[in-house]
Design an enzyme around this catalytic site. Sequence first.
Site, PDB file in Angstrom:
ATOM      1  N   LYS A 290       0.864  -1.175   0.000  1.00  0.00           N
ATOM      2  CA  LYS A 290       0.000   0.000   0.000  1.00  0.00           C
ATOM      3  C   LYS A 290       0.904   1.230   0.000  1.00  0.00           C
ATOM      4  O   LYS A 290       1.681   1.461   0.921  1.00  0.00           O
ATOM      5  CB  LYS A 290      -0.927   0.001   1.210  1.00  0.00           C
ATOM      6  CG  LYS A 290      -1.970   1.133   1.158  1.00  0.00           C
ATOM      7  CD  LYS A 290      -1.454   2.411   1.766  1.00  0.00           C
ATOM      8  CE  LYS A 290      -2.496   3.516   1.667  1.00  0.00           C
ATOM      9  NZ  LYS A 290      -2.229   4.630   2.620  1.00  0.00           N
TER      10      LYS A 290
ATOM     11  N   GLY B 144       0.977   8.372   1.800  1.00  0.00           N
ATOM     12  CA  GLY B 144       1.675   9.258   2.723  1.00  0.00           C
ATOM     13  C   GLY B 144       2.730  10.103   2.037  1.00  0.00           C
ATOM     14  O   GLY B 144       2.669  10.402   0.840  1.00  0.00           O
TER      15      GLY B 144
ATOM     16  N   GLY C  83      -5.015  11.086  -1.325  1.00  0.00           N
ATOM     17  CA  GLY C  83      -5.755  12.126  -0.629  1.00  0.00           C
ATOM     18  C   GLY C  83      -5.308  13.546  -0.889  1.00  0.00           C
ATOM     19  O   GLY C  83      -6.134  14.418  -1.187  1.00  0.00           O
TER      20      GLY C  83
ATOM     21  N   ASP D  62      -5.882   1.185   2.365  1.00  0.00           N
ATOM     22  CA  ASP D  62      -5.400   0.137   3.265  1.00  0.00           C
ATOM     23  C   ASP D  62      -6.314  -1.084   3.198  1.00  0.00           C
ATOM     24  O   ASP D  62      -5.852  -2.230   3.167  1.00  0.00           O
ATOM     25  CB  ASP D  62      -5.349   0.641   4.712  1.00  0.00           C
ATOM     26  CG  ASP D  62      -4.292   1.701   4.941  1.00  0.00           C
ATOM     27  OD1 ASP D  62      -3.281   1.698   4.211  1.00  0.00           O
ATOM     28  OD2 ASP D  62      -4.471   2.530   5.848  1.00  0.00           O
TER      29      ASP D  62
ATOM     30  N   LYS E 184      -5.271   0.798  10.319  1.00  0.00           N
ATOM     31  CA  LYS E 184      -4.116   0.149   9.692  1.00  0.00           C
ATOM     32  C   LYS E 184      -3.812  -1.188  10.374  1.00  0.00           C
ATOM     33  O   LYS E 184      -3.542  -2.190   9.706  1.00  0.00           O
ATOM     34  CB  LYS E 184      -2.891   1.068   9.744  1.00  0.00           C
ATOM     35  CG  LYS E 184      -3.040   2.322   8.892  1.00  0.00           C
ATOM     36  CD  LYS E 184      -1.778   3.150   8.890  1.00  0.00           C
ATOM     37  CE  LYS E 184      -1.985   4.447   8.103  1.00  0.00           C
ATOM     38  NZ  LYS E 184      -2.398   4.211   6.704  1.00  0.00           N
TER      39      LYS E 184
END
Length: 295
Positions: free
Chosen positions: A36, A39, A72, A190, A249
Site C-alpha cells: 500500500k 503518505g 488524498g 489500506d 491500519k
Amino acid sequence: MPIDPNISPHDALRVEVLSEALPFIQRFSGRRVVIKYGGAAMVDEHLREAVFRDIALLASVGVRPVVVHGGGPEINQWLKRLAIEAVFQEGLRVTDPATMDVVEMVLVGRVNKQIVNGLNHVGGNAVGFSGADGGLVQARTHGDGSLGLVGDVARVNPAVIIPLLDLGYIPVISSVAPNAEGQSYNINADTVAGELAAALDAEKLVLLTDTPGILRDRADPGSLIRHSTLSQARELIASGVVAGGMVPKTECCIRALAQGVKAAHIVDGRVPHALLLEVFTKAGIGTMVVGSSSG
C-alpha cells in the site's frame, strides 16, 4: 582476509548489504507482496523515486509486487480548485456524487498513471487498474451509508492480475471500485490492499505510512514495537496502545493475517528505501505482525 585498498569502504558496504539480502531474495522469489503506497512517499519527489526503485528492484529479483494506492492530497487540491468542500468523519472522506467524480478522476486518471509512469521510468513493467477492471474489486456501502459513496470491499477477484504477475508485470491498483449495480465507490486504500493480499495468498502485506510503525508510547519513536503476533496486535488495540489513525491500519493487518497472509508490515515511508530495509534485512525498520509466535 585483507581488504583491497582499491575498494572503497562505501563499495564494500554495498557488497555486504547485497550479501545479507541474498537469503531473503531466495526466500521471497516468486512470492506475491502487496504494497500500500501512500503518505509522504507519494508527495516527496526523492522519496517517490526511492519507492519506485525499491518496487522495480523487488520485481527484478523475482518478487511479484502489487501496488495499491490512494491519493488524498491531490484529491484535496482538485476539490479546492473546483470549490467543493472536503469533509471528513472518523478519518474517512464524506463522498457525495460531486466528490466521487473528483476522486475517480484523480485516482484512476491521474495518480494511477503517474505511478505507472514512474515505475516504468526506472525499469519496471507496470500496468494500471482500478477496482472496476476485470471485476477486480466489488464494493459495498460502508456502514449505514451516512458517508455517501464510501465503500468497503465486498469481493475480490484477482484473476485478471495473476497472469500479469506471472509474466513479470507490476499491477498498480487505485482504490476505486463499483458495487453490484455499477456505482463507483471510494474505498480506503489500506482496506483494498489487505483484502487483495488475502485474495492473492500473498507472502507479505506492506503498508507505507507516515509513522515508524506501532509505538508503545505515541510520543516516543524509540518505543517502536518491531514484532507482534496477531493476538498481541488485537490486545494492543483493546488496551488503547494502538489508537487514532493506527487502528484501521492495524485492523487491516489483522484481517489480512486471519485470511492467510504470512506477514503484515507497517513501515515508515518517510525513510528512503524503507521497503527494501523491511523486506531484505534482518532487523527491518517498522512493525511486523505475524499470525503466531512461530510465524
